[in-house]
Design an enzyme around this catalytic site. Structure first.
Site, mmCIF file in Angstrom:
data_model
loop_
_atom_site.group_PDB
_atom_site.id
_atom_site.type_symbol
_atom_site.label_atom_id
_atom_site.label_comp_id
_atom_site.label_asym_id
_atom_site.label_seq_id
_atom_site.Cartn_x
_atom_site.Cartn_y
_atom_site.Cartn_z
ATOM 1 N N TYR A 79 24.849 -14.388 3.838
ATOM 2 C CA TYR A 79 25.945 -14.709 2.969
ATOM 3 C C TYR A 79 25.813 -14.835 1.462
ATOM 4 O O TYR A 79 26.537 -14.546 0.632
ATOM 5 C CB TYR A 79 27.053 -15.670 3.514
ATOM 6 C CG TYR A 79 28.494 -15.567 3.169
ATOM 7 C CD1 TYR A 79 29.499 -14.956 3.923
ATOM 8 C CD2 TYR A 79 28.877 -15.967 1.753
ATOM 9 C CE1 TYR A 79 30.662 -14.689 3.459
ATOM 10 C CE2 TYR A 79 30.148 -15.964 1.377
ATOM 11 C CZ TYR A 79 31.043 -15.327 2.176
ATOM 12 O OH TYR A 79 32.533 -15.137 1.935
ATOM 13 N N ASP A 119 28.435 -14.908 20.029
ATOM 14 C CA ASP A 119 29.253 -13.848 20.485
ATOM 15 C C ASP A 119 29.963 -14.698 21.660
ATOM 16 O O ASP A 119 31.272 -14.576 21.916
ATOM 17 C CB ASP A 119 28.489 -12.620 20.929
ATOM 18 C CG ASP A 119 27.193 -12.961 21.642
ATOM 19 O OD1 ASP A 119 26.628 -13.980 21.553
ATOM 20 O OD2 ASP A 119 26.480 -12.145 22.078
ATOM 21 N N LYS A 164 22.526 -17.671 17.101
ATOM 22 C CA LYS A 164 22.226 -16.288 17.523
ATOM 23 C C LYS A 164 20.502 -16.404 17.699
ATOM 24 O O LYS A 164 19.936 -15.594 17.244
ATOM 25 C CB LYS A 164 22.603 -15.212 17.020
ATOM 26 C CG LYS A 164 22.385 -13.714 17.425
ATOM 27 C CD LYS A 164 23.547 -13.441 18.584
ATOM 28 C CE LYS A 164 23.008 -12.286 19.290
ATOM 29 N NZ LYS A 164 24.175 -12.003 20.361
ATOM 30 N N ASP A 173 32.096 -17.914 8.234
ATOM 31 C CA ASP A 173 33.003 -17.326 7.361
ATOM 32 C C ASP A 173 33.761 -16.346 8.502
ATOM 33 O O ASP A 173 35.030 -16.163 8.517
ATOM 34 C CB ASP A 173 32.159 -16.209 6.707
ATOM 35 C CG ASP A 173 33.101 -14.949 6.062
ATOM 36 O OD1 ASP A 173 34.103 -15.775 5.362
ATOM 37 O OD2 ASP A 173 32.911 -13.951 5.987
#
Ligand code: NAI
Length: 353
Positions: free
Chosen positions: A146, A226, A193, A250
């Site tokens: 980001y 996920d 992740k 975000d």
């Protein structure tokens, strides 16, 4: 007596200051619906009786048009003096143009925590209205993909840098667990992740685990991002506090907002050791800007967090209560949450309560 509103960090219960006559707060109305929701929020905060001297400064497209700068120097000068800001959304162009104003402010002022509480509004009809959703995101606010550190290596090949540091990861983890301890929250879930990004998200997880070991009374678990999205949609009521690197924070913020009625609702706070800027999760909503349709609830609830941060607990509770009463009675709600009222009509209803 004027004073800078210098109580920072993520402590929402600072020592009350006796004989404060007016707090000095920087107001950045922003772009799109920003000025509309900012004006509504100022009216609602002023109606609590807490005296705030709003120092209005422009950042964003209006500042660019007027002063040739997206963040004029007086924005930083004001925040340096007041230490507390209330900010409307600002435009970030897609696929080119200027860098994000938010990223610049957060990095420059060291606002490493992005705190976003997500709660079901009493009385509001949503798909999940019967579930006791009460979760909060702690999004790392200064690094990760980001930060937008990108370059073209050769034509047709670009590289985005995902920087994750032990310092920033530990700071956001500590902020989450300290909040959990202080507010009596039961569980912290780290989102990652690290099965794919073993080094970067792996470091983030290591920092979360090390911090968790210092807070044995708080349950700690981890979810791959996920799977976390699926679980949030299937069982949102099972989540408590979430700690996330910047980009997942975000994306999951908007997902979580969708669980409780949309972006018109969910507030936020950017917090550092010396400064705090309160702003909603939503953006400039160009599709409804200037039409009087914007829902100011998200920025008003951000101001509820701001009042608590200033030590004005009672006014903070009173404003939250007034907003909730308006929702409970399904009175004067804006279109995004199923009503027919304008921004001003909703604001008047809150002020009446
Ligand atoms: P958005 O949040 O502005 O809008 C998404 C959808 O939600 C739109 O349909 C909009 O009408 C609706 N919506 C948002 N806030 C609402 C409110 N208060 N009341 C009623 N409806 C509301 O997201 P989008 O369209 O992706 O982004 C627009 C611009 O905002 C972009 O330039 C983006 O970079 C910027 N942005 C700025 C943020 C900030 O300054 N904190 C945060 C997010 C986006």
């Amino acid at each position: 007596m004027r004073r800078s509103s210098a109580q920072c960090g993520i402590n929402f219960t600072p020592t009350p200051i006796i004989a404060v006559m007016a707090y000095l707060v920087t107001l950045i109305p922003g772009d799109g619906i920003g000025p509309e929701v900012a004006e509504a929020t100022v009216r609602a905060v002023d109606a609590t009786g807490v005296r705030i001297e709003w120092e209005r400064v422009d950042a964003g497209l209006r500042a660019l048009a007027d002063f040739g700068q997206l963040i004029p120097d007086d924005v930083f000068a004001s925040l340096e003096a007041t230490r507390v800001g209330l900010k409307g959304p600002t435009t970030t162009p897609i696929g080119g143009g200027h860098q994000s104003i938010n990223v610049a402010l957060r990095k420059k002022l060291g606002l490493y925590v992005n705190f976003r509480p997500v709660r079901i509004m009493p009385g509001l009809k949503t798909r999940f209205q019967d579930l006791p959703i009460d979760l909060a995101l702690f999004r790392e606010n200064t690094e990760d993909l980001y930060a937008g550190l990108e370059h073209e290596i050769v034509p047709g090949v670009v590289e985005s840098l995902k920087i994750i540091t032990r310092t920033a990861s530990t700071k956001i983890a500590r902020a989450t667990f300290e909040y959990a301890r202080r507010e009596g929250r039961a569980k912290v879930t780290a989102i990652h992740k690290a099965n794919i990004m073993k080094l970067s998200d792996g470091l983030f997880l290591t920092c979360c685990r090390e911090t968790a070991s210092q807070f044995p009374e708080i349950t700690y678990n981890e979810l791959i991002v996920d799977n976390a999205c699926m679980q949030l949609v299937m069982r949102p009521e099972t989540f408590d506090l979430l700690v996330l690197p910047n980009l997942y924070g975000d994306i999951i913020s908007d997902l979580a907002a969708g669980l409780v009625g949309g972006l018109g609702i969910v507030p936020g706070a950017n917090l550092g050791d010396h400064h705090a800027i309160f702003e909603a999760v939503h953006g400039t909503a160009p599709d409804i800007a200037g039409k009087g349709l914007a829902n100011p609830t998200a920025l008003m609830q951000s101001a509820v967090l701001m009042l608590a941060h200033l030590g004005e607990r009672e006014a903070s509770v009173r404003l939250q209560d007034a907003i909730e009463q308006v929702y409970t009675r399904h009175e004067s709600l804006t279109g995004d949450v199923g009503g027919k009222s304008t921004t001003d009509q909703f604001t008047d209803a809150v002020i009446r309560r």
